[in-house]
Design a protein around this motif. Structure first.
Motif, PDB file in Angstrom:
ATOM      1  N   GLY A 280      -7.046 -42.931  -8.097  1.00  0.00           N
ATOM      2  CA  GLY A 280      -6.547 -42.285  -6.890  1.00  0.00           C
ATOM      3  C   GLY A 280      -5.043 -42.235  -6.772  1.00  0.00           C
ATOM      4  N   ALA A 281      -4.344 -42.580  -7.824  1.00  0.00           N
ATOM      5  CA  ALA A 281      -2.880 -42.528  -7.824  1.00  0.00           C
ATOM      6  C   ALA A 281      -2.440 -42.133  -9.229  1.00  0.00           C
ATOM      7  CB  ALA A 281      -2.299 -43.873  -7.419  1.00  0.00           C
ATOM      8  N   THR A 282      -1.139 -42.226  -9.495  1.00  0.00           N
ATOM      9  CA  THR A 282      -0.668 -42.009 -10.862  1.00  0.00           C
ATOM     10  C   THR A 282      -0.537 -43.355 -11.560  1.00  0.00           C
ATOM     11  OG1 THR A 282       1.674 -42.160 -10.311  1.00  0.00           O
ATOM     12  CG2 THR A 282       0.631 -39.990 -10.110  1.00  0.00           C
ATOM     13  N   VAL A 283      -0.473 -43.308 -12.871  1.00  0.00           N
ATOM     14  CA  VAL A 283      -0.284 -44.542 -13.639  1.00  0.00           C
ATOM     15  C   VAL A 283       1.006 -45.241 -13.215  1.00  0.00           C
ATOM     16  CG1 VAL A 283       0.119 -45.463 -15.966  1.00  0.00           C
ATOM     17  CG2 VAL A 283      -1.648 -43.725 -15.600  1.00  0.00           C
ATOM     18  N   TRP A 284       2.027 -44.441 -12.869  1.00  0.00           N
ATOM     19  CA  TRP A 284       3.293 -45.043 -12.442  1.00  0.00           C
ATOM     20  C   TRP A 284       3.107 -45.937 -11.220  1.00  0.00           C
ATOM     21  CZ3 TRP A 284       8.005 -45.396 -14.599  1.00  0.00           C
ATOM     22  CH2 TRP A 284       9.039 -45.878 -13.798  1.00  0.00           C
ATOM     23  N   ASP A 285       2.156 -45.625 -10.389  1.00  0.00           N
ATOM     24  CA  ASP A 285       1.948 -46.389  -9.159  1.00  0.00           C
ATOM     25  C   ASP A 285       1.265 -47.738  -9.398  1.00  0.00           C
ATOM     26  OD1 ASP A 285       3.016 -44.366  -7.510  1.00  0.00           O
ATOM     27  OD2 ASP A 285       1.118 -43.266  -7.599  1.00  0.00           O
ATOM     28  N   LEU A 286       0.755 -47.974 -10.583  1.00  0.00           N
ATOM     29  CA  LEU A 286       0.018 -49.205 -10.882  1.00  0.00           C
ATOM     30  C   LEU A 286       0.980 -50.304 -11.331  1.00  0.00           C
ATOM     31  CD1 LEU A 286      -2.985 -47.658 -12.841  1.00  0.00           C
ATOM     32  CD2 LEU A 286      -2.846 -48.205 -10.403  1.00  0.00           C
ATOM     33  N   PRO A 287       1.018 -51.436 -10.642  1.00  0.00           N
ATOM     34  CA  PRO A 287       1.956 -52.517 -11.007  1.00  0.00           C
ATOM     35  C   PRO A 287       1.803 -52.973 -12.457  1.00  0.00           C
ATOM     36  CG  PRO A 287       1.032 -52.931  -8.838  1.00  0.00           C
ATOM     37  CD  PRO A 287       0.278 -51.754  -9.405  1.00  0.00           C
TER      38      PRO A 287
ATOM     39  N   ALA B 110       0.803 -51.275 -15.026  1.00  0.00           N
ATOM     40  CA  ALA B 110       1.344 -50.266 -15.933  1.00  0.00           C
ATOM     41  C   ALA B 110       2.866 -50.353 -15.986  1.00  0.00           C
ATOM     42  CB  ALA B 110       0.894 -48.877 -15.489  1.00  0.00           C
ATOM     43  N   ARG B 111       3.497 -50.516 -14.822  1.00  0.00           N
ATOM     44  CA  ARG B 111       4.960 -50.650 -14.814  1.00  0.00           C
ATOM     45  C   ARG B 111       5.380 -51.907 -15.569  1.00  0.00           C
ATOM     46  NH1 ARG B 111       4.098 -49.234  -9.443  1.00  0.00           N
ATOM     47  NH2 ARG B 111       4.669 -51.307  -8.673  1.00  0.00           N
ATOM     48  N   LEU B 112       4.618 -52.983 -15.432  1.00  0.00           N
ATOM     49  CA  LEU B 112       4.929 -54.206 -16.167  1.00  0.00           C
ATOM     50  C   LEU B 112       4.845 -53.969 -17.677  1.00  0.00           C
ATOM     51  CD1 LEU B 112       5.422 -57.240 -16.500  1.00  0.00           C
ATOM     52  CD2 LEU B 112       2.976 -57.613 -16.095  1.00  0.00           C
ATOM     53  N   THR B 113       3.823 -53.255 -18.093  1.00  0.00           N
ATOM     54  CA  THR B 113       3.676 -52.968 -19.523  1.00  0.00           C
ATOM     55  C   THR B 113       4.869 -52.176 -20.043  1.00  0.00           C
ATOM     56  OG1 THR B 113       1.269 -52.939 -19.267  1.00  0.00           O
ATOM     57  CG2 THR B 113       2.161 -51.928 -21.254  1.00  0.00           C
ATOM     58  N   LEU B 114       5.302 -51.187 -19.289  1.00  0.00           N
ATOM     59  CA  LEU B 114       6.484 -50.408 -19.666  1.00  0.00           C
ATOM     60  C   LEU B 114       7.720 -51.297 -19.760  1.00  0.00           C
ATOM     61  CD1 LEU B 114       7.716 -47.438 -19.968  1.00  0.00           C
ATOM     62  CD2 LEU B 114       8.312 -47.694 -17.537  1.00  0.00           C
ATOM     63  N   VAL B 115       7.898 -52.153 -18.778  1.00  0.00           N
ATOM     64  CA  VAL B 115       9.084 -53.013 -18.736  1.00  0.00           C
ATOM     65  C   VAL B 115       9.066 -54.034 -19.866  1.00  0.00           C
ATOM     66  CG1 VAL B 115      10.234 -54.798 -17.351  1.00  0.00           C
ATOM     67  CG2 VAL B 115       9.499 -52.661 -16.283  1.00  0.00           C
ATOM     68  N   ARG B 116       7.919 -54.553 -20.200  1.00  0.00           N
ATOM     69  CA  ARG B 116       7.839 -55.502 -21.318  1.00  0.00           C
ATOM     70  C   ARG B 116       8.274 -54.826 -22.624  1.00  0.00           C
ATOM     71  NH1 ARG B 116       5.238 -60.234 -21.235  1.00  0.00           N
ATOM     72  NH2 ARG B 116       4.592 -59.904 -23.395  1.00  0.00           N
ATOM     73  N   ALA B 117       7.837 -53.588 -22.816  1.00  0.00           N
ATOM     74  CA  ALA B 117       8.237 -52.864 -24.029  1.00  0.00           C
ATOM     75  C   ALA B 117       9.752 -52.655 -24.046  1.00  0.00           C
ATOM     76  CB  ALA B 117       7.501 -51.532 -24.103  1.00  0.00           C
TER      77      ALA B 117
ATOM     78  N   ASP C  65       7.341 -59.151  -9.262  1.00  0.00           N
ATOM     79  CA  ASP C  65       7.112 -57.738  -8.947  1.00  0.00           C
ATOM     80  C   ASP C  65       8.406 -57.003  -8.632  1.00  0.00           C
ATOM     81  OD1 ASP C  65       4.438 -58.128  -9.346  1.00  0.00           O
ATOM     82  OD2 ASP C  65       3.905 -58.245  -7.220  1.00  0.00           O
ATOM     83  N   ASP C  66       9.268 -57.607  -7.825  1.00  0.00           N
ATOM     84  CA  ASP C  66      10.521 -56.933  -7.445  1.00  0.00           C
ATOM     85  C   ASP C  66      11.392 -56.667  -8.669  1.00  0.00           C
ATOM     86  OD1 ASP C  66       9.717 -56.927  -4.837  1.00  0.00           O
ATOM     87  OD2 ASP C  66      11.002 -58.605  -4.212  1.00  0.00           O
ATOM     88  N   ASP C  67      11.445 -57.647  -9.583  1.00  0.00           N
ATOM     89  CA  ASP C  67      12.245 -57.468 -10.789  1.00  0.00           C
ATOM     90  C   ASP C  67      11.648 -56.384 -11.679  1.00  0.00           C
ATOM     91  OD1 ASP C  67      14.045 -59.468 -10.067  1.00  0.00           O
ATOM     92  OD2 ASP C  67      12.879 -61.048 -11.047  1.00  0.00           O
ATOM     93  N   VAL C  68      10.343 -56.393 -11.818  1.00  0.00           N
ATOM     94  CA  VAL C  68       9.678 -55.388 -12.649  1.00  0.00           C
ATOM     95  C   VAL C  68       9.901 -53.996 -12.073  1.00  0.00           C
ATOM     96  CG1 VAL C  68       7.434 -54.530 -13.426  1.00  0.00           C
ATOM     97  CG2 VAL C  68       7.960 -56.967 -13.597  1.00  0.00           C
ATOM     98  N   ASP C  69       9.762 -53.856 -10.755  1.00  0.00           N
ATOM     99  CA  ASP C  69       9.971 -52.551 -10.131  1.00  0.00           C
ATOM    100  C   ASP C  69      11.405 -52.070 -10.344  1.00  0.00           C
ATOM    101  OD1 ASP C  69       7.376 -52.573  -9.292  1.00  0.00           O
ATOM    102  OD2 ASP C  69       7.829 -53.140  -7.217  1.00  0.00           O
TER     103      ASP C  69
END
Length: 595
Positions: free
Chosen positions: A282-289, A291-298, A556-560
Motif C-alpha cells: 500500500g505504499a512505495t518501497v521508499w516508504d518502508l523503513p 528498505a531505507r535501511l538496506t539502501l543506507v547499509r549499502a 531510525d532518524d539517522d537512517v532516514d
C-alpha cells in the motif's frame, strides 16, 4: 578531445562521450549493455569511443609522452566506464594496465618506449600469469622459457597459461615463465611477446573460457609449443620476474578496487528511483523503513571501501614504501565491502533483480561482474598471504610515531608522477594509514564534531593496540604458506584497521570540502562508523557490534537522514562515494508506480 580543468584532465570527459546510460535510445545504455552481456561481448561502439579517446595514452607515464600523471586522476577518468560496464573496463584496457606496469617497473628505456608506442596505437597486452592448477601460487608455475642455443636467438617457450583475458584479441602478451629449475622466486622471468615478432614455433590462443561474470571479456587459454621470441623480449633481468610482479601488483591492487567502487555507485543510484516507483504493502518501497535501511547499509559499505581505495591510490605517490601492505589490504577488504553492498541491493531490488527486469536488470550483471574482482588478478587469499609474513614487522612499525599524512586523504592534494622504482617488498618505515587513529588533533576534532560517536573511534584505537600485541607475539613458524586460520584472522583484522584509519582520515579532510558527503550530511560518518563497527570481532572487544555507550545501532532518524542524503545526491546527478562529483545521468523511464 582531451579537455583540461585547471591544468588537469577533465574527469567528466568520458561521461559526456558515453552519454546518459538511462536514455531510452542510445549506443551505450543499460539496455544495450545487458544485450551485449547476454551475447558475451562488449558494446562495439563503446570500444570505438575509447580507442578514439586515446585510452592507451592514459596508461603511459607522462615522461614517455602519455597522460598518466596522477593515478587518482586516472581513476577519476576511468570511473565512467565502470559505472556502466565493468567488463568493458577490464576487457578493453585494464588488463593492458596490469601488463604495462611491469614494463614501467623493470623494463629498460628501449622496452618502455616500444611499449608506449604500441599503446599510443591502441594495441592491447594480455597478462599470462595464471595456471589453473596453481592458482595464485606463482612460484609453482610450470610454463617454461629456455634460452635458444644459438647466441642472441631468444627464448623457447612451452606450456600453458589459463583464464587469460584478451589473450586471443591482444597484439602482445606479458608472460610469467620459469627460466630455472631451482625452487624459489629467482627462477622466474618476464617476457613481452608481440605476436607479429614471433621467431618460430606456435601458440594457440583460440580456446575461449566462458564465465558467469565479466561475460563480455574474451577470456581464454594460451598453449605454447616451442614458441621462440627474441632476446629483447626479456623485461628486466633474468630471474627478476617475481620481484617485478610483486612491485607491479602494488599499483594494480590499488587501482582495480578503486575503479570497482564506480559500479556500486551506479547500482545505488538506480536503487533510488526503483524504491520511489515500486508499490508494496500500500505504499512505495521508499516508504518502508527496512528498505531505507538496506539502501543506507549499502551506501555505508561504499563509503568505507571508497575511503580506503582512494587513500591506497594516493599512497602510490606519497608513501610507496608502505604500498606492499596497503595495496594488499585494499585488494582484500574493498571487494568484500563492495560485494556486501551489492548483495544488499540485490535483496532490495527483489524480483527486478533476479528476473533481470528493465530498467533495473543491469544490477544483476554488475553483481556477477564484481564477484570476479576478488578472484581474478590477485585473489583474496593471496592478498592475505602478502600481509601475514609482515605482521610482526608491522607491529614494530606501528609503535613508531607516525606523522599524520594529510595528502593520503585529501581529495584535492597534488600528486607527482609515480616513481616506479620506489616500491618496496616489506612493511615500510611507519604505518601512515592508521596514523589518523593516533592523531590527537583528529581525536579532538572528532570529539568536538561528533561526541556521541567518539566511543566508536575509541574501539578502533583499542583494536590497534590489541592487533599490534597479537602480531608481535607471532612465531616465525606461523608466518608461512601453511599459516593457521587464526593468523589469517589477524591479517583480516589489519585490513579492517587500515579501512578504519582511511575512513577517519577521509572524514577529517573532507568535513570542510564542498564535494564531500561528510560536509553535506552528518549521517554519512554516522552510518559509515556503524557499518565499520560491525567489522570488529565481538570476542576481542566484548560488547556486541554497535552497542557501545548507549549508541543505538542504525537508529531510525539517522537512517532516514542518510537515505535522504543519498536521494539528494541522486537527484543532483552526483556520484555517491567519498567524492560527490557530477555524472551524466537521469532517472530511468519507468511506470509511475510499479505494482
Amino acid at each position: 578531445m582531451d579537455r583540461m580543468i585547471e591544468g588537469r584532465p577533465d574527469p567528466l570527459e568520458l561521461e559526456h562521450l558515453f552519454g546518459d546510460p538511462n536514455a531510452t535510445v542510445g549506443e551505450f545504455t543499460h539496455s544495450t549493455i545487458v544485450t551485449a552481456d547476454t551475447a558475451r561481448r562488449m558494446v562495439p561502439w563503446a570500444e570505438r569511443v575509447l580507442e578514439d579517446w586515446g585510452f592507451g595514452a592514459e596508461l603511459v607515464p607522462r615522461r614517455l609522452g602519455g597522460r598518466w600523471g596522477s593515478t587518482e586522476d586516472l581513476v577519476r577518468r576511468f570511473l565512467p566506464i565502470f559505472r556502466r560496464d565493468p567488463a568493458l573496463g577490464l576487457g578493453h584496457g585494464i588488463t593492458t594496465l596490469m601488463a604495462a606496469v611491469n614494463v614501467w617497473v623493470a623494463g629498460d628505456d628501449a622496452a618502455q618506449r616500444k611499449l608506449a608506442d604500441r599503446l599510443f596505437l591502441g594495441e592491447r597486452v594480455a597478462v599470462c600469469f595464471h595456471e589453473l592448477e596453481h592458482g595464485n601460487d606463482l612460484l609453482m608455475n610450470e610454463c617454461t622459457a629456455v634460452r635458444v642455443e644459438e647466441p642472441g636467438q631468444g627464448w623457447r617457450i612451452n606450456g600453458r597459461k589459463e583464464v587469460i583475458n584478451n589473450i586471443h584479441r591482444a597484439e602482445s602478451a606479458l608472460l610469467f615463465v620459469r627460466t630455472a629449475r631451482d625452487i624459489g622466486p629467482r627462477s622466474f622471468s618476464l617476457l613481452l611477446w608481440n605476436k607479429t615478432e614471433t621467431v618460430s614455433g606456435a601458440a594457440d590462443t583460440s580456446r575461449r573460457v566462458l564465465t558467469s561474470g565479466m561475460r563480455g571479456c574474451n577470456i581464454g587459454v594460451a598453449s605454447f609449443h616451442d614458441l621462440v621470441v627474441s632476446e629483447s623480449s626479456l623485461i628486466g633481468s633474468e630471474g627478476q620476474g617475481t620481484a617485478t610482479a610483486l612491485a607491479a601488483f602494488q599499483v594494480t591492487r590499488a587501482v582495480i578496487p578503486a575503479l570497482a567502487t564506480g559500479t556500486v555507485d551506479a547500482a545505488l543510484r538506480l536503487a533510488v528511483p526503483y524504491m520511489r516507483g515500486r508499490a508494496l504493502y500500500g505504499a512505495t518501497v521508499w516508504d518502508l523503513p527496512h528498505a531505507r535501511l538496506t539502501l543506507v547499509r549499502a551506501w555505508s559499505s561504499l563509503l568505507i571501501a571508497d575511503a580506503l581505495a582512494r587513500a591506497g591510490v594516493r599512497a602510490l605517490h606519497i608513501r610507496p614504501d608502505e604500498c606492499f601492505l596497503i595495496s594488499a589490504a585494499t585488494k582484500y577488504i574493498v571487494p568484500v565491502l563492495l560485494n556486501d553492498a551489492m548483495q544488499e541491493l540485490s535483496v532490495l531490488l527483489g524480483s527486478s533483480f533476479y528476473a533481470v527486469t528493465s530498467p533495473f536488470g543491469i544490477v544483476e550483471k554488475w553483481l556477477r561482474d564484481l564477484i570476479v574482482v576478488p578472484i581474478g588478478h590477485a585473489g583474496s587469499s593471496a592478498c592475505l598471504a602478502t600481509l601475514i609474513p609482515n605482521l610482526p614487522a608491522w607491529a614494530r612499525r606501528v609503535r613508531r610515531p607516525a606523522p599524520y599524512e594529510s595528502g593520503l586523504f585529501a581529495a584535492e592534494s597534488e600528486l607527482d608522477d609515480i616513481v616506479f622504482s620506489g616500491f618496496g617488498l616489506g612493511a615500510g618505515r611507519v604505518d601512515s594509514m592508521t596514523a589518523s587513529l593516533r592523531s590527537g588533533e583528529i581525536a579532538t576534532a572528532f570529539q568536538t564534531a561528533h561526541p556521541a560517536l567518539a566511543p566508536l573511534i575509541d574501539r578502533w584505537r583499542d583494536e590497534l593496540v590489541s592487533l599490534r600485541d597479537a602480531a608481535a607475539a607471532l612465531s616465525p613458524s606461523s608466518l608461512g604458506a601453511d599459516a593457521p586460520p587464526e593468523v589469517f584472522t589477524l591479517a583480516r583484522r589489519l585490513a579492517r584497521l587500515m579501512a578504519a584509519g582511511a575512513l577517519l582520515g577521509t572524514w577529517y579532510e573532507g568535513r570542510t570540502e564542498r564535494d564531500s558527503p561528510f560536509r553535506r550530511s552528518e549521517s554519512a560518518i554516522t552510518m559509515a562508523l556503524q557499518r565499520l563497527d560491525e567489522l570488529l570481532d565481538p570476542r576481542e572487544h566484548g560488547a556486541p557490534p554497535g552497542a557501545v555507550a548507549g549508541i543505538p545501532p542504525w537508529a531510525d532518524d539517522d537512517v532516514d537522514a542518510a537515505a535522504n542524503a543519498i536521494a539528494a545526491a541522486v537527484d543532483a546527478a552526483l556520484s555517491l562515494g567519498v567524492e560527490e562529483r557530477p555524472v551524466v545521468w537521469s532517472p530511468p523511464v519507468q511506470p509511475e508506480v510499479i505494482k
